[in-house]
Design an enzyme around this catalytic site. Structure first.
Site, PDB file in Angstrom:
ATOM      1  N   TYR A 150     -25.145 -27.116  -5.120  1.00 49.35           N
ATOM      2  CA  TYR A 150     -24.472 -26.071  -4.343  1.00 49.35           C
ATOM      3  C   TYR A 150     -24.256 -26.583  -2.931  1.00 49.35           C
ATOM      4  O   TYR A 150     -25.187 -27.147  -2.335  1.00 49.35           O
ATOM      5  CB  TYR A 150     -25.325 -24.802  -4.305  1.00 49.35           C
ATOM      6  CG  TYR A 150     -24.729 -23.663  -3.513  1.00 49.35           C
ATOM      7  CD1 TYR A 150     -25.268 -23.286  -2.286  1.00 49.35           C
ATOM      8  CD2 TYR A 150     -23.632 -22.943  -3.994  1.00 49.35           C
ATOM      9  CE1 TYR A 150     -24.722 -22.226  -1.567  1.00 49.35           C
ATOM     10  CE2 TYR A 150     -23.093 -21.883  -3.283  1.00 49.35           C
ATOM     11  CZ  TYR A 150     -23.650 -21.528  -2.064  1.00 49.35           C
ATOM     12  OH  TYR A 150     -23.115 -20.486  -1.353  1.00 49.35           O
ATOM     13  N   ASP A 245     -25.506 -34.002   1.537  1.00 47.21           N
ATOM     14  CA  ASP A 245     -25.613 -32.602   1.973  1.00 47.21           C
ATOM     15  C   ASP A 245     -27.096 -32.326   2.204  1.00 47.21           C
ATOM     16  O   ASP A 245     -27.847 -32.050   1.268  1.00 47.21           O
ATOM     17  CB  ASP A 245     -25.028 -31.653   0.916  1.00 47.21           C
ATOM     18  CG  ASP A 245     -25.131 -30.207   1.374  1.00 47.21           C
ATOM     19  OD1 ASP A 245     -24.556 -29.308   0.700  1.00 47.21           O
ATOM     20  OD2 ASP A 245     -25.797 -29.961   2.402  1.00 47.21           O
ATOM     21  N   LYS A 273     -29.658 -24.616   8.254  1.00 46.59           N
ATOM     22  CA  LYS A 273     -31.021 -24.088   8.123  1.00 46.59           C
ATOM     23  C   LYS A 273     -31.945 -24.515   9.262  1.00 46.59           C
ATOM     24  O   LYS A 273     -31.864 -23.972  10.368  1.00 46.59           O
ATOM     25  CB  LYS A 273     -31.576 -24.464   6.742  1.00 46.59           C
ATOM     26  CG  LYS A 273     -30.743 -23.838   5.585  1.00 46.59           C
ATOM     27  CD  LYS A 273     -31.289 -24.197   4.228  1.00 46.59           C
ATOM     28  CE  LYS A 273     -30.317 -23.854   3.131  1.00 46.59           C
ATOM     29  NZ  LYS A 273     -30.344 -22.423   2.744  1.00 46.59           N
TER      30      LYS A 273
END
Ligand code: KE4
Length: 427
Positions: A150, A245, A273
């Site tokens: 994802y 990523d 994050k």
């Protein structure tokens, strides 16, 4: 199952029912709706350290940690103080600030291969921008991603996606046009052969391969030896960029993220994050000659009203500076994760598989190895649901999906770990 606390969840229930009338599914991000675990989602009122408290006053040991940002624990005094101080000077200017330069310098210090970066407001925005940059830099259209990974919800990435898309059985989202997904090619995680086949079938057309260096959105799946090296080699040979990523792994696995952890240098990195310390923040960066293609230096356009927001940069700086001071934290985080892994293995034996990298872990209710999307799909979701519910009722707040990772923070103390292991054992 001993020690069950019958939770009062009436306030969460009534808030959830009211929210459903005004927000799709009653939430602002699908995985929060508890759709696959059959419980009432907890409406959280406050959090501190390793604990969160819901609207009914129930307190839990938190292994979601806001899906990764709270690596120091919630409401860390230095982070809160930095945000409050920044807010008192103004919330947003739409102009460059010294804090953005300070954060960029910190990221470069942690990740030397990030010679230049651009701050944005989410991981999705970071990935979307990095994909556009890779296409602009190479002049090629195709992007290779991996089934079950994802990378946020930009159209090109919602193809065989993981995380909430997988949880909600929508790995290929409605509304994503064939035009938008036509140039997204899907390979199998841990299969270099599947990547080679796509390069051979699309010669000189692949702009980049984007990979979660440790997959954490189909649950945690560890890269096999040579997988990431193989991606580095084939992208270099074929003139494509390698994008790590690191929205989850960045600053989570080690100072330098997965790039340092595995000793592999991607061309571009996306971050999120932890870089924002819990505030809305993402970033993409890498080799300067590539980043110089980004407007206003180059012809790849990307912009953002709140990019580099003063409060978000303050939270990110405070978080990264605290990590710098506590260099031993990664071994402490690893030891905490290891204790939980040991308890899970002792409880379930070969009836379950625990995949862990430091403070990132998942338990699959399937015999191992779980090292691919197909093997993840063998996990017993009914057993996961029962386990999730048991832990919730014991005051342990786990990610409400088999396809998410547990996050351990520096604030999880020995008593938290003991209570967690006891709850696992009582299942
Ligand atoms: P955001 O746009 O949610 O900030 O980041 C997207 C993203 C990009 N790349 C990776 C590797 C990610 O894990 C994410 C987002 N992670 C999920 C949790 N698996 C966010 C939680 C949610 O969607 O509510």
């Amino acid at each position: 199952m001993s020690g069950e606390r019958i939770m009062n969840e009436e306030k969460s229930r009534s808030l959830f029912e009211a929210s459903k009338h005004l927000m799709p599914g009653g939430v602002n991000s699908p995985v929060r709706a508890y759709r696959n675990v059959g419980r009432i989602p907890r409406f959280i009122q406050k959090a501190s350290g390793s604990h969160i408290t819901d609207a009914d006053g129930n307190t839990y040991i938190d292994y979601v940690c806001s899906w990764g940002p709270a690596i120091l624990g919630h409401s860390h005094p230095k982070v809160v103080e930095a945000v409050v101080k920044a807010a008192s000077c103004g919330l947003s200017f739409g102009a460059p600030t010294e804090a953005e330069l300070k954060l960029a310098r910190l990221v470069n210090r942690f990740m030397p291969n990030v010679e230049s970066l651009r701050l944005v407001s989410s991981g999705t925005e970071a990935v979307m921008s990095a994909i556009r940059l890779a296409r602009g830099y190479t002049g090629r259209d195709k992007i290779i991603k991996f089934r079950g990974c994802y990378h946020g919800h930009s159209d090109a990435m919602l193809v065989k996606a993981g995380s909430g898309a997988l949880t909600g059985s929508a790995p290929d989202s409605a509304g994503v046009t064939s035009g938008a997904s036509r140039d997204t090619l899907v390979a199998e995680y841990n299969s270099i052969e599947s990547v080679k086949a796509l390069f051979e079938a699309n010669p000189h057309q692949v702009a980049a391969v984007i990979v979660e260096p440790i997959a954490a959105n189909m649950g945690v799946v560890i890269p096999k030896d040579e997988f990431l090296d193989g991606l580095r080699q084939i992208t270099s040979e074929c003139g494509a960029l390698l994008i790590f990523d690191e929205v989850i792994t960045g600053f989570r696995l080690s100072f330098g993220g997965a790039a340092e952890y595995f000793g592999i240098g991607p061309d571009l990195v996306t971050l999120g994050k932890i870089i924002g310390g819990g505030m809305p923040m993402g970033a993409y960066g890498g080799r300067r000659e590539i980043m110089e293609m980004v407007a206003p230096s180059g012809k790849v356009y990307q912009a953002g009203t709140l990019s580099g927001n003063p409060m978000a940069t303050a939270a990110g700086i405070a978080t990264l500076e605290e990590i710098l001071v506590h260099r031993e934290m990664y071994s402490l985080l690893d030891a905490k994760g290891a204790k939980i892994e040991k308890a899970l293995k002792a409880k379930f034996g070969d009836g379950a598989t625990v995949n862990r990298a430091g403070s990132l872990l998942s338990v699959f209710f399937a015999k191992g190895p779980v090292d691919s999307y197909d093997s993840v799909m063998r996990s017993d979701l009914e057993k996961f649901r029962a386990f999730f519910s048991h832990m919730l009722d014991r005051g342990i707040y786990l990610p409400p999906s088999q396809y998410e990772a547990w996050f351990v923070s520096l604030a999880h103390d020995d008593e938290d770990i003991r209570r967690t292991c006891q709850a696992i054992n009582d299942f």
